[in-house]
Design a protein around this motif. Structure first.
Motif, short mmCIF file in Angstrom:
data_model
loop_
_atom_site.label_atom_id
_atom_site.label_comp_id
_atom_site.label_asym_id
_atom_site.label_seq_id
_atom_site.Cartn_x
_atom_site.Cartn_y
_atom_site.Cartn_z
N ILE A 196 0.88 -1.17 0.00
CA ILE A 196 0.00 0.00 0.00
C ILE A 196 0.91 1.22 0.00
O ILE A 196 1.37 1.68 1.05
CB ILE A 196 -0.93 0.02 1.23
N ILE B 93 -0.26 -5.20 3.49
CA ILE B 93 -1.33 -6.02 4.05
C ILE B 93 -0.99 -7.48 3.79
O ILE B 93 -0.71 -7.86 2.64
CB ILE B 93 -2.70 -5.70 3.42
N TYR C 88 -5.60 -11.61 8.68
CA TYR C 88 -4.92 -10.49 8.03
C TYR C 88 -4.11 -9.73 9.07
O TYR C 88 -4.35 -9.84 10.28
CB TYR C 88 -5.92 -9.53 7.38
N ILE D 74 -1.57 -5.77 9.23
CA ILE D 74 -1.00 -4.61 8.54
C ILE D 74 0.37 -4.32 9.14
O ILE D 74 0.50 -4.26 10.37
CB ILE D 74 -1.91 -3.38 8.68
N LYS E 151 -8.14 -3.28 -4.75
CA LYS E 151 -7.43 -2.14 -5.34
C LYS E 151 -8.18 -1.55 -6.53
O LYS E 151 -8.21 -0.33 -6.71
CB LYS E 151 -6.03 -2.57 -5.76
N LEU F 109 -8.34 0.64 -2.58
CA LEU F 109 -7.50 0.34 -1.43
C LEU F 109 -6.22 1.15 -1.41
O LEU F 109 -5.80 1.66 -0.37
CB LEU F 109 -7.18 -1.15 -1.41
N GLU F 110 -5.59 1.28 -2.56
CA GLU F 110 -4.28 1.94 -2.62
C GLU F 110 -4.37 3.25 -3.38
O GLU F 110 -4.70 3.28 -4.57
CB GLU F 110 -3.25 1.02 -3.31
N THR G 204 -9.98 3.20 5.05
CA THR G 204 -9.92 2.68 3.69
C THR G 204 -9.60 1.19 3.69
O THR G 204 -10.24 0.40 2.97
CB THR G 204 -8.86 3.44 2.87
N ILE G 205 -8.62 0.79 4.50
CA ILE G 205 -8.25 -0.63 4.57
C ILE G 205 -9.40 -1.46 5.11
O ILE G 205 -9.76 -2.50 4.54
CB ILE G 205 -6.99 -0.81 5.43
#
Length: 301
Positions: A121, A154, A167, A169, A250, A255-256, A269-270
């Motif tokens: 990201i 991620i 998951y 980060i 994405k 996402l990015e 956002t994530i």
């Protein structure tokens, strides 16, 4: 499905979850000293989360523009107590814990076969790294198989049909292998875990074997080939399943991008992208929910 029906269906899903968990979250925040009392605002947590998810579904790129030119004029009938923009941003941070709880509820237990990978990201262009200030104290430079970047990663584990298992980060310079124990222990995964060559390393297979996980990867070019069972070789060729979440988040859920102005904005956002992706595939939700999660083709003014 009409847009008003889509929005109502999405809100009902989120509101049912928030209603069930609100007392537990308030008690948790009091016990940890994060709040002394939870003041009730005119707009509820479920309305805030729904509006944030709806923003990503519309394909809009700027939340402030979306809020002033779409939410306020056209969604006031659905959200009659919309506050000012600055107040909404405060509530967005306040209700972040609901997002975390929602994603945890959407994760699924693995069936013994899972795939692992990570994606970058980037928070700014490489030429502007020295000018970047928003994430100067938290982001870092990392390297993918294609190029260098500045930002975060991620890490995902998904099952054999792409559903979210676990998951995390991390900063952009964190080795993918270092988060393996945390991801596995958090998801209580047991079985065969398929990854790319980035997870090849000395003694990593034996370390994960102690946790009940068999790590299966292709070997690097300078390594001797290792025989695999026909089943493992066939599943390893399907490792592209893990790329589907990254591509969807994405391309469809934004996402990015490099427009973040706060750490809270990045996390929202994530979490929004992970939530929408999980809702697409998760857990016996009916086809009507998958219909509302098809991105709506219009742009903000």
């Amino acid at each position: 499905m009409p847009i008003d029906t889509q929005l109502t269906t999405l809100f009902c899903l989120i509101d049912d979850f928030c209603t069930d968990i609100s007392e537990h979250i308030e008690q948790y925040m009091r016990n940890n000293g994060k709040i002394k009392r939870m003041r009730q605002s005119q707009i509820s947590a479920s309305e805030v989360l729904t509006l944030l998810l709806w923003f990503h579904l519309t394909g809009s790129r700027n939340f402030k523009t979306f809020y002033f030119y779409w939410a306020k004029p056209f969604l006031s009938a659905y959200f009659p107590n919309l506050p000012s923009y600055s107040r909404f941003i405060e509530l967005r941070a306040k209700y972040m814990v609901y997002f975390v709880a929602l994603i945890e509820s959407l994760k699924v237990p693995s069936t013994g076969i899972a795939f692992i990978d990570s994606t970058k990201i980037a928070v700014c262009h490489n030429k502007r790294i020295h000018q970047h200030r928003v994430f100067a104290d938290s982001a870092s430079r990392g390297k993918t198989s294609v190029d260098w970047f500045y930002g975060f990663k991620i890490h995902l584990i998904c099952d054999h049909i792409g559903r979210l298992v676990s998951y995390c980060i991390t900063k952009g310079n964190v080795d993918d292998r270092k988060v393996l124990p945390e991801l596995i222990e958090h998801s209580k995964f047991k079985g065969k875990l398929f990854g790319d060559r980035g997870y090849v390393g000395k003694n990593w297979r034996s370390r994960l074997a102690e946790l009940g996980v068999q790590l299966i990867t292709r070997v690097k070019r300078n390594m001797k080939p290792q025989p695999l069972e026909p089943f493992d070789s066939a599943v390893l060729r399907k490792r592209g399943i893990i790329e589907a979440p990254f591509k969807l988040m994405k391309s469809q859920f934004d996402l990015e991008h490099t427009r973040h102005r706060s750490k809270t904005g990045l996390l929202v956002t994530i979490f929004s992208a992970l939530t929408l992706y999980a809702l697409v595939l998760v857990n016996g939700y009916n086809s009507g929910v998958q219909q509302i999660l098809k991105p709506i083709k219009f742009k903000s003014a």
